[in-house]
Write an enzyme that holds these catalytic residues in place. Sequence first.
Site, short mmCIF file in Angstrom:
data_model
loop_
_atom_site.label_atom_id
_atom_site.label_comp_id
_atom_site.label_asym_id
_atom_site.label_seq_id
_atom_site.Cartn_x
_atom_site.Cartn_y
_atom_site.Cartn_z
N PRO A 381 0.83 -1.22 0.00
CA PRO A 381 0.00 0.00 0.00
C PRO A 381 0.85 1.26 0.00
CG PRO A 381 -0.03 -1.07 2.15
CD PRO A 381 0.69 -2.00 1.24
N PRO A 382 0.27 2.41 -0.33
CA PRO A 382 1.04 3.66 -0.34
C PRO A 382 1.50 4.05 1.07
CG PRO A 382 -1.03 3.90 -1.54
CD PRO A 382 -1.12 2.61 -0.81
N GLY A 383 2.66 4.70 1.11
CA GLY A 383 3.13 5.26 2.37
C GLY A 383 3.88 4.30 3.26
N VAL A 384 4.22 3.09 2.77
CA VAL A 384 4.92 2.15 3.64
C VAL A 384 6.43 2.20 3.42
CG1 VAL A 384 2.97 0.59 3.83
CG2 VAL A 384 4.60 0.27 1.98
N LYS A 386 8.22 2.10 0.16
CA LYS A 386 8.80 1.31 -0.94
C LYS A 386 9.86 2.12 -1.69
CE LYS A 386 4.82 0.68 -2.94
NZ LYS A 386 3.98 1.41 -1.98
N SER A 729 -14.29 -13.17 -0.68
CA SER A 729 -13.93 -13.32 0.73
C SER A 729 -15.00 -12.84 1.69
CB SER A 729 -12.62 -12.59 1.01
OG SER A 729 -12.75 -11.21 0.74
N LYS A 772 -5.50 -7.85 6.11
CA LYS A 772 -6.82 -7.90 6.75
C LYS A 772 -6.69 -8.01 8.27
CE LYS A 772 -9.09 -10.07 2.77
NZ LYS A 772 -9.76 -11.28 2.26
#
Length: 841
Positions: A381-384, A386, A729, A772
Amino acid sequence: MASAGGIQIPNRLPLLLTHEGVLLPGSTVRFSVDSPRNMQLVGQRLLKGTSLKSTIIGVIPNTRDPEQDSDPLPPVHQIGTAGIAVQVVGSNWPKPHYTLLITGLCRFRVSSLLKERPFVLAEVEQLDKLEQYTTSTAEGATAEDGELGELSQRFYQAAVQLLGMLDMSVPVVAKFRRLLDSLPRETLPDVVASMIRTSNKEKLQVLDAVRLEERFRKALPMLTRQIEGLKLLQKTRKMSPDSDKRVLSVRKGGVFPGRQFNLDEDDEGEDGDDMAALERKIQGASMPEAALRVCLKELKRLKKMPQSMPEYALTRNYLELMVELPWSKSTKDCLDIRAARTLLDNDHYAMDKLKRRVLEYLAVRQLKTSLKGPILCFVGPPGVGKTSVGRSIARTLGREFHRIALGGVCDQSDIRGHRRTYVGSMPGRIINGLKAVGVNNPVFLLDEVDKLGKSLQGDPAAALLEVLDPEQNHSFTDHYLNVAFDLSQVLFIATANTTATIPPALLDRMEVLQVPGYTQEEKLEIAHRHLIPNQLEQHGLTPQQLLLPQDSTQNVISRYTREAGVRSLERKIGAICRAVAVKVAEGHRVKEATPSGQEQQQEDKAAPPEMPIVIDHVALKDILGPPLFDMEVSERLTLPGVALGLAWTPLGGEIMFVEASRMEGEGQLTLTGQLGDVMKESAHLAISWLRANARTYQLTNLVGGPDPMEGTDIHLHFPAGAVTKDGPSAGVTMVTCLASLFSGRLVRSDVAMTGEITLRGLVLPVGGIKDKVLAAHRAGVKRVVLPKRNEKDLEELPANVRADLDFVMAENLDDVLNASFDGGFPAKAGTRAHPQISSKL
């Protein structure tokens, strides 16, 4: 006009003022005219006559015509050359101008200026005999004896010596020979000075030499210098026809009456030096044999090409790019694993899988030096972090770093470049990046590779197949270069938010490393290790001025942000720093002392606050406003027919409420919330399974009938309605929600679940378990129901998350219902929810 004394030029001449070149008698030079007075001269004198050769004009060197017609005329050079314009060419690009080809006749001296507008007209005095440039040696006068005769003889011998050192098969050299044999010797200084390589300043000295002896003295050193340079050139390498052409500065010339000259129009010495320097650079670039052959071939074409041709600049740019590329330049890797581990830990908290992969690469590089660069793809996800971890990897390895943003790129030429046949062609981003870093083993970060587009200009994702294939990128061919370049030593790192939009062929070439979102504990450590010090520095604050305790940071993380990364958290910390900066700045303002009590009261009010300023829960509410998120999910589970599910998005995991209601009707099912086809099918599966097992679990309709759908309409809703949802799911969540509705019992408020269902009531595994579960942990959930076959995914979870949560691994829907309701969800006594089916064979 003719007279008894010979051919004469008019006493009044229109003057062409030029600052670019020097026209000597007997030479032909091309001039560009764009100033007002010169344009008027061409229009009124040259273009209105019946023949160009019938109009003689005067060319004044070293005098610039003003850009504006109203500007005063600068001092005019006193010596000029009378000439005939043999060609006039007009053009409007890039601005209106004329190009004149003028042949020099003789010298003159400016006696007086008669008028300055619309063009300069002057009274002149002829200094040379016009016949000497148009008659042969047998007919014309020869140089006198004495000192002048000695000078002329030395000059002639030097010219013959120069001629003997050149190749007579070259047309230019043959014409030079004919000129020496045909023209009188007194004309040789002008003719030779205009043909050999000389500067405008030197030509001006020859023009100003009115006396013949002085003219020979000025021109002889120039001729001697050419001979010495040619001797030096012959010592270093064998002479070739190309080098003969470089000795004589030539161009396609104009026509002098009775003869054709190839003469120089400008100083081309610098161009020759540039060519030699470019050739040395090509030889010293250490490029492969194939690329070297192409460069030498292009250089040979460039030497034969006039600078005025458009292709000259294109070929020159191509050769300069080839020279600047790092064919064999590389940096030495830093292979100290212990130092690399320390540097990675200092730059980034958590991200253990990525750090381990970098250390593995370093370890293998120690054992095998000729290792191909890996091709990694960080998906998360964004902001981690990368992109920033890619920069840290480059710093750890001691390599250069270059980032290529691929978001929105929809032209394959951005990757492979344009062919040189197109106007404005240029290399692709890969080759441009290598030119920028200057080494052939950098770290390339291909950012947002999942957001590549596709258009009529091709598919850039397909162009990346060659770049990111370790078996092919050792000979990557850019369309602009048209020669192979080795990319095998480049460490490629791609980043993406999801692999769903990456073409399978491209994904197959990359080693995918999942970068999950952070837990609250990891965010707390990241905030105090990196975010808070960085924001303090950016806002000019110090730890002695602002103190953000850990419980306040935890409050910001849990109640003001809900994300997988830390970008929103950094923005909130920045807002806190700005609020504190206002207080600090107000405390530093200069107060004027006045006797007024009101002013004294304002000074007391603006007194500096006590340092450090501590941010507590009250200050957080004042700065950031009321909390944006409430972590208690139990408030929404107060009625039957509500269950809590878990969903995966490219931005990380999310919790998702599923609501159901029933009313009298005809047994119809209504689904809302922008659901995809897979989720709609899961809803029908859930209804069918519950109707088939209604007696087992004592499920009834509104009037207590055994069929829950008889005389009943069901409405199933998935907030938020503006977000598109799809995937299998949510099957167990729908079953639990409808079972709560049909039985009238409340679902436990601390339970979240995910899993796919079948018509037989089995629970199948799903993806995105880590994201999740982290979303459930952020929301304050205590129990998570997962498919049994997803138990292996729990090993990726942080230890503190596994300790805080109670995991229920369900094989069938009976396990799900028992875990979701207080006291379980028992079936009717004496019945089996899932009878075993035995074979009759």
